[in-house]
Write an enzyme that holds these catalytic residues in place. Structure first.
Site, PDB file in Angstrom:
ATOM      1  N   SER A  19       0.829  -1.198   0.000  1.00  0.00           N
ATOM      2  CA  SER A  19       0.000   0.000   0.000  1.00  0.00           C
ATOM      3  C   SER A  19       0.876   1.266   0.000  1.00  0.00           C
ATOM      4  O   SER A  19       1.679   1.468  -0.904  1.00  0.00           O
ATOM      5  CB  SER A  19      -0.954  -0.041   1.192  1.00  0.00           C
ATOM      6  OG  SER A  19      -1.988   0.887   1.058  1.00  0.00           O
ATOM      7  N   ASP A  69      -9.501  -5.253  -4.747  1.00  0.00           N
ATOM      8  CA  ASP A  69      -8.932  -4.281  -3.814  1.00  0.00           C
ATOM      9  C   ASP A  69      -9.874  -3.087  -3.720  1.00  0.00           C
ATOM     10  O   ASP A  69     -10.045  -2.336  -4.685  1.00  0.00           O
ATOM     11  CB  ASP A  69      -7.549  -3.832  -4.312  1.00  0.00           C
ATOM     12  CG  ASP A  69      -6.777  -3.043  -3.276  1.00  0.00           C
ATOM     13  OD1 ASP A  69      -7.395  -2.272  -2.520  1.00  0.00           O
ATOM     14  OD2 ASP A  69      -5.545  -3.196  -3.231  1.00  0.00           O
ATOM     15  N   HIS A  75      -7.391  -5.859  -0.496  1.00  0.00           N
ATOM     16  CA  HIS A  75      -6.225  -5.002  -0.256  1.00  0.00           C
ATOM     17  C   HIS A  75      -5.273  -5.635   0.754  1.00  0.00           C
ATOM     18  O   HIS A  75      -4.054  -5.617   0.566  1.00  0.00           O
ATOM     19  CB  HIS A  75      -6.692  -3.642   0.247  1.00  0.00           C
ATOM     20  CG  HIS A  75      -5.596  -2.637   0.378  1.00  0.00           C
ATOM     21  ND1 HIS A  75      -4.898  -2.140  -0.701  1.00  0.00           N
ATOM     22  CD2 HIS A  75      -5.058  -2.030   1.474  1.00  0.00           C
ATOM     23  CE1 HIS A  75      -3.991  -1.266  -0.293  1.00  0.00           C
ATOM     24  NE2 HIS A  75      -4.062  -1.190   1.020  1.00  0.00           N
TER      25      HIS A  75
END
Length: 273
Positions: A95, A224, A253
């Site tokens: 991320s 995601d 995610h």
């Protein structure tokens, strides 16, 4: 606790286990190095030296009110790499951490970083604009800022549902995973978390991706809900000169946690090539 002090006096906490080729793990917002437990344990057992730090303002690092931008994050990583004298290192980012990895690799990593891995990562750029029409509208990030500022404790609990795909029908919801996410988030500084929203959503990593020539692995789930697949993984893989894209149908995610067995196996196989 193991810490280094960087140039502006901020203390950066880190874990450093094992010997062998180093793998440096870069966590996402608003978490800490603890989010990599499943990878740290696995790759330590595979004979790697594993390192994970808490980004400034996050986890056990100094809750400084300044420096919450990608250039400073990357510079902090460089200070850590120098302090530990890491060479031939593999840098893995999830991320926000994926942005940190590619910025570090471009600005500071020459001669020290051998490979980069971007998992569910924010590059090339998240926010919608004239040049990025498929991006996420700025209003979404404004809402994240508002929720963080006004009631981050409840917001962090709620956010775990889309983060891990636990809001999908038939999901195997693990309460411990949700609580651990909340625990990590609440360890950090509200100021750091608020400022980091701009850093992860508005920083453009296009030139960083274009400029690195090391092997880059891009891993992204098609479900995601935090960093949408179409605007991230495939675009990053196209921009980097020497990239491999692995797409995961239906993965969320937070797939390094929920799908750790698959992610670890695929990452190890790529490192062995």
């Amino acid at each position: 606790m193991s810490k280094i002090t960087v140039q502006d006096g901020t203390e950066i906490y880190y874990k450093d286990w094992g010997t062998g080729q180093p793998i440096v793990f870069h966590h996402g917002w608003p978490l800490s190095g603890d989010d990599w437990d499943a990878q740290m344990f696995f790759f330590l057992e595979q004979g790697y030296r594993v390192i994970a730090h808490d980004r400034r303002g996050h986890g056990r690092s100094t809750q400084t009110p300044v420096g919450h931008d990608m250039d400073t994050y990357a510079a902090d990583v460089f200070e850590l790499v120098k302090a530990l004298d890491l060479k031939d290192a593999i840098h893995v980012g999830h991320s926000t951490g994926g942005g940190e990895v590619i910025r570090y690799a471009n600005k500071f990593g020459k001669g020290r970083v051998s490979r980069a891995v971007l998992i569910s990562a924010v590059p090339p750029v998240m926010v919608k604009s004239a040049s990025n029409p498929g991006g996420v509208d700025i209003s979404v990030f404004d809402d994240i800022r508002k929720s963080t500022a006004e009631n981050r404790s409840q917001f962090y609990i709620d956010l775990t549902l889309p983060f891990y795909g636990y809001n999908r029908e038939g999901a195997d919801v693990k309460e411990g995973v949700r609580r651990n996410w909340w625990r990590q988030g609440m360890m950090g500084s509200i100021k750091a978390h608020y400022d980091c929203i701009k850093a992860f959503s508005e920083t453009d990593f296009t030139e960083d991706l274009k400029n690195v020539d090391i092997p880059v692995l891009v891993m992204h789930g098609t479900d995601d809900q935090i960093v949408p697949y179409d605007n991230a993984g495939p675009k990053s893989a196209k921009l980097a000169k020497n990239a491999t894209l692995i797409s995961y149908p239906g993965f969320p995610h937070g797939m390094p946690t929920t799908e750790a067995a698959t992610i670890n196996k695929d990452l190890l196989a790529w490192l062995k090539k």
